[in-house]
Design an enzyme around this catalytic site. Sequence first.
Site, short mmCIF file in Angstrom:
data_model
loop_
_atom_site.label_atom_id
_atom_site.label_comp_id
_atom_site.label_asym_id
_atom_site.label_seq_id
_atom_site.Cartn_x
_atom_site.Cartn_y
_atom_site.Cartn_z
N GLU A 1 0.88 -1.18 0.00
CA GLU A 1 0.00 0.00 0.00
C GLU A 1 0.92 1.23 0.00
O GLU A 1 0.71 2.18 -0.73
CB GLU A 1 -0.91 -0.03 1.25
CG GLU A 1 -1.92 1.12 1.36
CD GLU A 1 -2.73 1.10 2.67
OE1 GLU A 1 -2.30 0.40 3.62
OE2 GLU A 1 -3.76 1.78 2.74
N ASP B 1 -12.30 -1.55 2.24
CA ASP B 1 -11.35 -1.25 3.31
C ASP B 1 -12.08 -0.67 4.55
O ASP B 1 -12.42 -1.42 5.45
CB ASP B 1 -10.25 -0.30 2.80
CG ASP B 1 -8.92 -0.48 3.49
OD1 ASP B 1 -8.80 -1.36 4.34
OD2 ASP B 1 -7.97 0.28 3.17
N1 ADE Z 1 -6.25 -0.21 9.11
C1 ADE Z 1 -7.42 0.19 8.64
N2 ADE Z 1 -7.32 0.55 7.35
C2 ADE Z 1 -6.03 0.37 6.99
C3 ADE Z 1 -5.29 0.56 5.80
N3 ADE Z 1 -5.86 1.02 4.68
N4 ADE Z 1 -3.97 0.29 5.82
C4 ADE Z 1 -3.41 -0.18 6.94
N5 ADE Z 1 -4.05 -0.36 8.09
C5 ADE Z 1 -5.35 -0.11 8.11
ZN ZN Z 2 -7.00 -2.48 5.06
#
Ligand code: ADE
Ligand code: ZN
Length: 329
Positions: free
Chosen positions: A195, A273
Amino acid sequence: MTVQAMPKVELHTHLEGCAPPAFIHALAYEKKIDIGGIFNADGGYAFRDFDHFLKIYEAACTTLQTPEDFRRLTMAVLEETAAHGVIYMETFVSPDFCGGGDLAAWKDYLAAIKDAADEAEAKFGITLRGIVTGIRHFGPEACKPAARCAAETFGDFITGYGMAGGEMVGRPGDYAYSFDMAREAGLPLTCHAGEWGGATMVKETIRDLKVERIGHGIGAIEDRAVLDEIIEKDIMLEVCPGSNVVLKAVEDWASHPIVKLRDAGVKVTVSTDDPPFFHTTMTAEYTMLNRTFGWEVEDFQQLNQTAIAAAFCDEDTRTCITKRLEPTS
Ligand code: ADE
Ligand code: ZN
């Protein structure tokens, strides 16, 4: 059939991250908890960037104090998610927010969540499964009780172990103990990677944590060798485009690599998410994929088939959901 009514599967949600701001606001008021200025003038969650998002998220979580709070949360989330056609959902649940890693407390929280999930399945036709989650920025030691909670409660509802949180804290190998413990107990594994940390983080996560799925994984697009490894090991990416746009992991929808990943031969799925944080729903994700990349019904059917094939559920559930995904005409 409308985009909203189309049956859908999503594999990457965070239970607390699905809490509508009004739900958290009401809990804070009820319990007289000062959660600080986490809302904007419109009543939405207010955050500047990813690190700030994690802080606001954790502040919101301070209102979720009892199994009963999680029962109410789970019901509210499943009613809303089912309204967008989702028939199967996996959600990350964190022992850190459910009893602080204590196993007996965790079992009480889990019972309440599962109770609500059973009720929502009967009422709204949505099936929920939980993935126990360590929080990376709480450190490798804090992830061990989370993995133990996963190992001790793996079964019909808890179907996997994973890790979320600040991706740039430590290296994947620092968390190998927890992942090894969960794997030895038979749990399938997923981990947020790529990410923020690029292809290198994805590569190390696969090497050191031996996961079946990767949360996000979009950074893999930088390195053809990493893409080949993902394909060769049959690892599936839980892609969350709306989240990536709002948190600025990508510049905008048009530059999101989901099409390039799919065209490269990688298995991708789509999830929300933390939908209220990112002003999204599964309907909104599909609508944007259609508008931005021209994805049509066949593309969405493919996404859902990939998702249910990679779901961590038992085979009976997989068969039942797969049938419900079949086109009706
Ligand atoms: N916790 C909740 N959403 C998240 C994300 N997008 N990346 C990492 N941790 C998270
Ligand atoms: Zn996540």
